[in-house]
Design a protein around this motif. Structure first.
Motif, mmCIF file in Angstrom:
data_model
loop_
_atom_site.group_PDB
_atom_site.id
_atom_site.type_symbol
_atom_site.label_atom_id
_atom_site.label_comp_id
_atom_site.label_asym_id
_atom_site.label_seq_id
_atom_site.Cartn_x
_atom_site.Cartn_y
_atom_site.Cartn_z
ATOM 1 N N THR A 70 101.296 1.860 56.916
ATOM 2 C CA THR A 70 100.942 1.254 58.374
ATOM 3 C C THR A 70 102.195 1.535 59.243
ATOM 4 N N ALA A 93 91.652 1.682 51.214
ATOM 5 C CA ALA A 93 93.329 1.755 51.439
ATOM 6 C C ALA A 93 94.207 1.005 50.755
ATOM 7 N N LEU A 106 92.992 -0.489 60.140
ATOM 8 C CA LEU A 106 92.249 0.142 59.165
ATOM 9 C C LEU A 106 90.711 0.043 58.916
#
Length: 396
Positions: A70, A93, A106
């Protein structure tokens, strides 16, 4: 084993339906052992978190578990591209210590689930069990899912649950006439009163869904639902107080996602205090009703709520402010125009104050229209339903 240009390697199995894509560091740190987990075989590929994913991997996969950094824009772009170019693909993810904001990003990118890194067999198995159930039920992205409507409050005591109960029951009847279904999940684990407001005394509650764990399936969901006379399926709040932070995000999201496969519209009554799971649900909702009243305290807190929703990336068009208990007086300290200017957002929905009528309905556990067929509150609730129709149609 076959080479992936110069970027890494992959181990392929003829019966694999899951592709696991991790960097060298995460493969070394992972603890998942065998190549079959939750009854599904998987391929393993070593790729840097920013490297392009070869088309040959995506083409043969039904599920992709992909590492996401991230803190690296290129890694996030890779995830977005993977989703946009492969809409039918189930994507999980794999992230190290994601923040709440990162988690929402996400989810908005279109992924189906998140697992923590370093990857363990237990976490991998739990994620694949959930995905396997989706695949078996045929609820991948090709299958239509129900729409989600969340109700949040600027402050406690603004009457949000009372409004939601009435609106959900009315909308369920409207949906029934269209051949569709609706449900209400009372996720206000400490102060939920939706069942009481509608005169329903369910034998089972949301706590039974939370306790179901891996046993959660459509049959369990149906067994817990209590049916209101309007056709609304109601999942009442727990009979005993539950700490909101004792409930896991996966637990609650699994329940809501399952409800979305069984009902056309899913109403969510959320707690006043934010939790990781309530933030996640709001970020994924098609409509968010923020219920306020015309007071300084309510407006100040509403400003903070709207700011948070903006940070989470919730579309401003999806957030609708509803002003409750509006009194028709010639001179008022705060009016709807003042509220709109304070919040920097147009206010198109308001509900007239009629304490006697609403209080009678709540005490009897019945719908307002059954007490008085035509009323100002009934008219205003009708406008809420029309707004739901318009927003859901616009959102597709």
């Amino acid at each position: 084993m076959s080479e992936l240009a110069s970027t890494g390697w992959t181990i392929k199995r003829t019966d694999a339906m899951v592709e696991l894509i991790l960097s060298h560091e995460e493969i070394v740190a992972a603890e998942f052992g065998e190549s079959v987990v939750a009854g599904m075989a998987f391929d393993t590929s070593e790729l840097d978190a920013e490297a392009d994913i070869p088309a040959e991997i995506v083409k043969r996969a039904r599920v992709v578990i992909v590492e996401v950094r991230t803190d690296r824009p290129a890694s996030l772009r890779r995830l977005t591209r993977l989703h946009n170019e492969n809409r039918a693909l189930v994507i999980i993810a794999a992230v190290r210590d994601p923040s709440i904001t990162a988690m929402q990003a996400l989810l908005r990118a279109g992924i189906n689930d998140v697992v923590a890194l370093p990857l363990t067999r237990r976490d991998l198995e739990a994620a694949l069990e959930r995905i396997r159930s989706e695949l078996e039920r045929g609820t991948s992205e090709e299958t239509a899912r129900g729409k989600t409507i969340s109700i949040i409050k600027s402050v406690g005591g603004v009457g949000a649950t009372a409004l939601l109960s009435q609106a959900a029951a009315l909308y369920a009847q409207r949906e029934g006439e269209r051949g569709r279904t609706a449900c209400l999940l009372d996720l206000d684990l400490q102060g939920g009163n939706a069942a009481t407001h509608l005169g329903v005394n369910p034998d089972l509650t949301v706590s039974d869904l939370l306790d179901a764990g891996k046993r959660l399936d459509p049959a369990v969901l149906t067994s817990v639902a209590a049916t209101h006379s309007s056709g609304l399926s109601l999942f009442g709040a727990p009979n005993e107080l539950m700490p909101t932070d004792a409930v896991g995000t996966d637990q609650v999201c699994d329940i809501v996602h399952l409800a979305m496969t069984q009902y056309g519209t899913v109403f969510l009554d959320l707690p006043s205090d934010w939790t990781n799971w309530s933030l996640s649900l709001v970020a994924q909702s098609d409509i968010v009703f923020l219920v306020i009243e015309l007071s300084i305290a309510s407006l100040r807190q509403a400003q903070r709520q709207l700011s948070l929703l903006t940070k989470l990336g919730v579309s401003p068009d999806a957030v609708q402010v509803v002003v409750n208990r509006v009194e028709k007086q010639m001179f008022k300290q705060i009016n709807l125009r003042d509220a709109s200017e304070t919040l920097g957002k147009p206010i198109g929905l308001s509900v007239t104050s009629d304490f006697a009528l609403m209080n009678t309905a709540l005490n009897r556990g019945t719908m307002i229209r059954d007490i008085k067929s035509k009323s100002a509150i009934g008219r205003d609730l009708g406008k809420m339903l029309d707004a739901i129709d318009m927003l859901l149609e616009r959102g597709g």
